[in-house]
Design a protein around this motif. Structure first.
Motif, PDB file in Angstrom:
ATOM      1  N   GLU A 193     -12.721   3.153   4.282  1.00 44.27           N
ATOM      2  CA  GLU A 193     -12.958   2.393   5.505  1.00 44.27           C
ATOM      3  C   GLU A 193     -14.334   2.583   6.136  1.00 44.27           C
ATOM      4  O   GLU A 193     -14.820   1.692   6.829  1.00 44.27           O
ATOM      5  CB  GLU A 193     -11.843   2.719   6.519  1.00 44.27           C
ATOM      6  CG  GLU A 193     -10.548   2.056   6.082  1.00 44.27           C
ATOM      7  CD  GLU A 193      -9.294   2.640   6.693  1.00 44.27           C
ATOM      8  OE1 GLU A 193      -8.720   1.988   7.565  1.00 44.27           O
ATOM      9  OE2 GLU A 193      -8.885   3.746   6.297  1.00 44.27           O
ATOM     10  N   ASN A 197      -5.640   4.539   6.186  1.00 45.11           N
ATOM     11  CA  ASN A 197      -6.313   5.545   7.012  1.00 45.11           C
ATOM     12  C   ASN A 197      -7.274   6.398   6.167  1.00 45.11           C
ATOM     13  O   ASN A 197      -7.574   7.535   6.524  1.00 45.11           O
ATOM     14  CB  ASN A 197      -5.228   6.399   7.715  1.00 45.11           C
ATOM     15  CG  ASN A 197      -5.764   7.352   8.757  1.00 45.11           C
ATOM     16  OD1 ASN A 197      -5.364   8.506   8.818  1.00 45.11           O
ATOM     17  ND2 ASN A 197      -6.703   6.895   9.553  1.00 45.11           N
ATOM     18  N   PRO A 240      -8.991  -0.093  11.529  1.00 47.26           N
ATOM     19  CA  PRO A 240      -8.537  -0.541  12.849  1.00 47.26           C
ATOM     20  C   PRO A 240      -8.951   0.517  13.881  1.00 47.26           C
ATOM     21  O   PRO A 240      -8.842   1.705  13.612  1.00 47.26           O
ATOM     22  CB  PRO A 240      -7.015  -0.618  12.702  1.00 47.26           C
ATOM     23  CG  PRO A 240      -6.670   0.272  11.545  1.00 47.26           C
ATOM     24  CD  PRO A 240      -7.856   0.193  10.625  1.00 47.26           C
ATOM     25  N   GLN A 283       0.819  -1.206   0.000  1.00 47.53           N
ATOM     26  CA  GLN A 283       0.000   0.000   0.000  1.00 47.53           C
ATOM     27  C   GLN A 283       0.859   1.265   0.000  1.00 47.53           C
ATOM     28  O   GLN A 283       0.327   2.358  -0.127  1.00 47.53           O
ATOM     29  CB  GLN A 283      -0.921   0.004   1.230  1.00 47.53           C
ATOM     30  CG  GLN A 283      -1.920  -1.138   1.216  1.00 47.53           C
ATOM     31  CD  GLN A 283      -2.693  -1.300   2.498  1.00 47.53           C
ATOM     32  OE1 GLN A 283      -2.840  -2.414   2.978  1.00 47.53           O
ATOM     33  NE2 GLN A 283      -3.216  -0.211   3.076  1.00 47.53           N
ATOM     34  N   PHE A 289      -6.131  -3.819   2.590  1.00 49.09           N
ATOM     35  CA  PHE A 289      -6.982  -3.624   3.775  1.00 49.09           C
ATOM     36  C   PHE A 289      -6.182  -3.212   5.004  1.00 49.09           C
ATOM     37  O   PHE A 289      -6.693  -3.278   6.119  1.00 49.09           O
ATOM     38  CB  PHE A 289      -7.807  -4.880   4.067  1.00 49.09           C
ATOM     39  CG  PHE A 289      -8.588  -5.385   2.886  1.00 49.09           C
ATOM     40  CD1 PHE A 289      -9.655  -4.645   2.395  1.00 49.09           C
ATOM     41  CD2 PHE A 289      -8.247  -6.555   2.259  1.00 49.09           C
ATOM     42  CE1 PHE A 289     -10.364  -5.081   1.291  1.00 49.09           C
ATOM     43  CE2 PHE A 289      -8.958  -6.995   1.144  1.00 49.09           C
ATOM     44  CZ  PHE A 289     -10.020  -6.264   0.668  1.00 49.09           C
ATOM     45  N   GLY A 290      -4.934  -2.827   4.826  1.00 54.52           N
ATOM     46  CA  GLY A 290      -4.084  -2.459   5.961  1.00 54.52           C
ATOM     47  C   GLY A 290      -2.945  -3.436   6.153  1.00 54.52           C
ATOM     48  O   GLY A 290      -1.887  -3.078   6.664  1.00 54.52           O
TER      49      GLY A 290
HETATM   50 MO1  MOS Z   1      -6.276   0.885   6.211  1.00 56.51          MO
HETATM   51  S1  MOS Z   1      -6.466  -0.550   7.699  1.00 56.51           S
HETATM   52  O1  MOS Z   1      -5.667   2.214   7.089  1.00 56.51           O
HETATM   53  O2  MOS Z   1      -5.138   0.282   5.109  1.00 56.51           O
END
Ligand code: MOS
Length: 696
Positions: free
Chosen positions: A662, A506, A350, A207, A238-239
């Motif tokens: 998110e 985020n 998260p 990412q 997805f983080g």
């Molecule tokens: Mo997202 S969990 O900030 O990639």
């Protein structure tokens, strides 16, 4: 591309088809593993099958004798790393084992099959020590981290909670739990590592290419200029791909040892459940106090969750409770259990996601105690300012989302009594919950714009498109920023050879990168005018947004859900979900809609299916594959009605947009849990709501 009718200066808001769509559907968009490199070798990892202790002996003789095996790398022969401060990444530097599945070595061979076979015939013996992998709220070794993720205070206290709660007319005190969950992007974590004359190139599924570069360079003692990370297409994250994990280091270490040959390493689906992070399990006690009119006087959210002994990850689970509703007093706390487990990490929203499950399920229970409709109860507790900062909101349209959702869904006909609506063997019910997510903004991004002649513009920024539509959205933003058509923009992302960009996480990408594109376009026009010459170029950094000192910036939303529970088997079906969002301007309705569908579908998985089951005796995830770790498929997903309300927010960024990656998952699991309660009369407070919990 459907650009024919587009008016210049109006690219933002157009439902442009994905620019990368044709490459993706024809299989010509290279994902990390597919980059052509000369004479690659293939890596298969060796993973610890004890939880804690030391590697005693490694017998690799049979493996090393296999034709095609080039290298068996372990702590005994691995190159020393220059920086071992990050214990998750400092692999093969000692004989110590800190969790089940930790990398203790790897085989590098001419084919994947040879490497895998060789790995299976290597004999490793261990000196095993006692271990502890069980999270419980009554542990006596829970500790208070200095801060929680995002740099937020660990605990907060507003007013006198104890006094307000004890004197409240209506009270709720319940505990909610969410399980360990694993991110399963379709593309597994992948690294192709190439060393050439002391320079390292990584084709990486990430990412944040620039973040990988910044993290990896010191570990190998390299000047950052000697590391290049390439990631043009990424199949989800997805983080879990927000930071490099140990697989990146393992591939680069092995490739250094076999210098001259690139090394390819893609995790198998089963390996995805061992060391690329996971959503930490949580145990959340919520206490709510209200007056006779259903106005909240006391809110407390106390969180217990786990981290790894080798590296702290302190999720900010109670963060949304600090601002979501108005109240006379408020307390939030986070406590951690440090266990012999892999390091938890980010998974879509998260903090907000598991935290809002608990808060929004508690709000449903409290509405019933207050004899109020759950929509009305939320509206009654709408705050005037942001309690976190004391600032007004740049825009806050939660109430509008709740009202519009109720209207679209047909909420007004709802009988407040649970378990009275039955159709054959199906118990039917409906539920509601709120959503929120902050407008993420990360510093540091830079953009280069260059005139390429013939009216074309190169726009370069080292951002990543993890499947969200960034290629398309940033092209639209660039077109409007330069006041030209999208067809003359040549966007370049996904490579550290173009300027620095913050990570795609985020929900901050579009705000951070888009603001920077607007700034660079402004500077470009100022210096080179409307009719530039080929080669004219400008580079600019992300501008400050002074309005962040004046306004709290958050997106909001609301979900309405119908649930059907089989009265005999406890099977739950979700025939329809409505999601209404207040997220500022939408850059691209087509890709945005997909983000909301994806978030709500992931919330459905969280509510009903997803749970990584750890065997405390052996410390591994037992259900480590798609046969046993179920994520929703088409058969699980019913009608998804998704809309957004008109919201003009002049303060957030030049696009007027709020991040949307998110918010779709935040609170959606609570809406489902609340609907299941309304259908069945059974309140399940530990996710997922599997049939066994409903058959009583
Ligand atoms: Mo997202 S969990 O900030 O990639």
């Amino acid at each position: 591309m459907s650009t024919a009718t587009r008016v210049p200066g109006r690219a933002i808001g157009a439902p442009l088809d994905r620019i990368d769509g044709p490459q993706k559907v024809t299989g010509t968009a290279p994902y990390a593993y597919e980059h052509h490199v000369g004479y690659p070798l293939y890596l298969y990892p060796l993973q610890s099958d004890i939880v804690r202790g030391r590697v005693a002996q490694i017998d690799a003789s049979a493996a090393e004798a296999l034709p095609g095996v080039i290298l068996v790398i372990t702590h005994e022969n691995a190159p020393r790393l220059a920086d071992t401060s990050d214990k998750e990444l400092a692999i093969l530097q000692s004989d110590e084992v800190a969790f089940r599945g930790q990398y203790v070595g790897a085989v590098v061979a001419e084919t994947f099959e040879i490497a895998r076979h060789a790995a299976q015939i290597i004999k490793i013996s261990y000196d095993e020590k006692a271990h502890d992998v069980a999270l419980r709220a009554d542990r006596d070794d829970l500790y208070t981290p200095d801060r929680v993720s995002g740099g937020f205070p660990t605990d907060t206290e507003e007013g006198d909670f104890d006094e307000a709660f004890s004197s409240a007319a209506v009270k709720l005190d319940e505990t909610y739990a969410t399980p360990m969950e694993h991110n399963n992007p379709m593309e597994p974590h992948t690294t192709v590592a190439v060393w050439e004359g002391g320079d390292l190139t990584l084709y990486e599924s990430t990412q944040g290419p620039h973040r990988v570069k910044a993290k990896v360079a010191p570990i190998f003692g390299l000047d950052p200029s000697r590391v290049r990370v390439v990631a043009p297409y990424v199949g989800g994250g997805f983080g879990s791909k927000g930071l490099p994990h140990a697989n990146t280091i393992l591939a680069a270490l092995a490739a250094r040892k076999v210098e001259g040959r690139p090394v390819k390493f893609a995790l198998t689906r089963q390996q995805m459940f061992s060391c690329v992070g996971y959503r930490t399990p949580t145990i959340q006690r919520i206490r709510l106090g209200a007056d006779e009119d259903g106005r909240l006087t006391a809110i407390s959210h106390e969180v217990v969750e786990q981290t790894a002994k080798i590296k702290e990850f302190a999720e900010q689970t109670a963060i949304a409770t600090r601002m979501m509703y108005a109240t006379g007093s408020r307390r939030t706390t986070h406590r951690l259990a440090a266990l012999d487990v892999p390091v938890p990490s980010w998974m879509r929203a998260p903090g907000e996601c598991p935290g809002m499950y608990a808060l929004e399920a508690a709000m449903d229970e409290m509405a019933i105690k207050c004899n109020l409709d759950p929509v009305e109860f939320r509206i009654r507790n709408e705050p005037e300012i942001d309690a976190l900062t004391g600032l007004p909101y740049s825009s806050r349209n939660l109430v509008a989302c709740l009202r519009e959702g109720a209207r679209r869904f047909g909420w007004e006909d709802r009988d407040p009594i649970p378990c009275v609506w039955r159709e054959g063997r199906w118990l039917v019910g409906t539920g509601v919950a709120s959503a929120t997510y902050p407008v993420g903004r990360q510093p540091g991004s830079r953009v280069r714009i260059r005139c390429e002649g013939d009216g074309r513009y190169a726009v370069e920024i080292g951002a990543a498109d993890i499947g969200t539509g960034t290629w398309t959205a940033l092209t639209q933003i660039s077109a409007d920023a330069l006041d030209v058509g999208v067809e003359v923009i040549d966007l370049k992302i996904g490579d550290t050879n173009v300027p620095f960009a913050s990570v795609a996480g985020n929900s901050s990408g579009i705000t951070s990168w888009g603001s920077t594109i607007f700034e660079a376009a402004r500077a470009f026009r100022e210096q080179h005018g409307q009719d530039p010459s080929e080669g004219d170029e400008v580079e600019a950094g992300m501008p400050e947004n002074p309005e962040t000192d004046n306004y709290a910036m958050h997106a909001f939303g609301a979900y309405f859900v119908e649930a059907r529970v089989d009265a005999d088997t406890g099977e739950v079906r979700i025939p329809r979900m409505t999601g209404v969002f207040a997220v500022g301007n939408i850059i691209n309705p087509k890709t945005a809609r997909s983000q909301f569908i994806g978030g709500m579908t992931m919330g459905l998985g969280m509510a009903l299916h997803e749970e990584s089951l750890v065997d405390p005796r052996f410390g591994h995830v037992v259900n480590h594959d798609f046969a046993e770790y179920h994520i929703p498929t088409n058969a699980d997903v019913g009608e998804m009605d998704i809309v957004w309300i008109e919201e003009e927010d002049p303060y957030v960024n030049p696009m007027g947009s709020k991040g949307i990656g998110e918010i779709g998952i935040v609170g959606s699991s609570a809406a489902i849990a609340n609907a299941v309660y309304h259908a069945s009369g059974i309140r399940v407070r530990d996710l997922p709501i599997t049939p066994d919990k409903l058959v009583q």
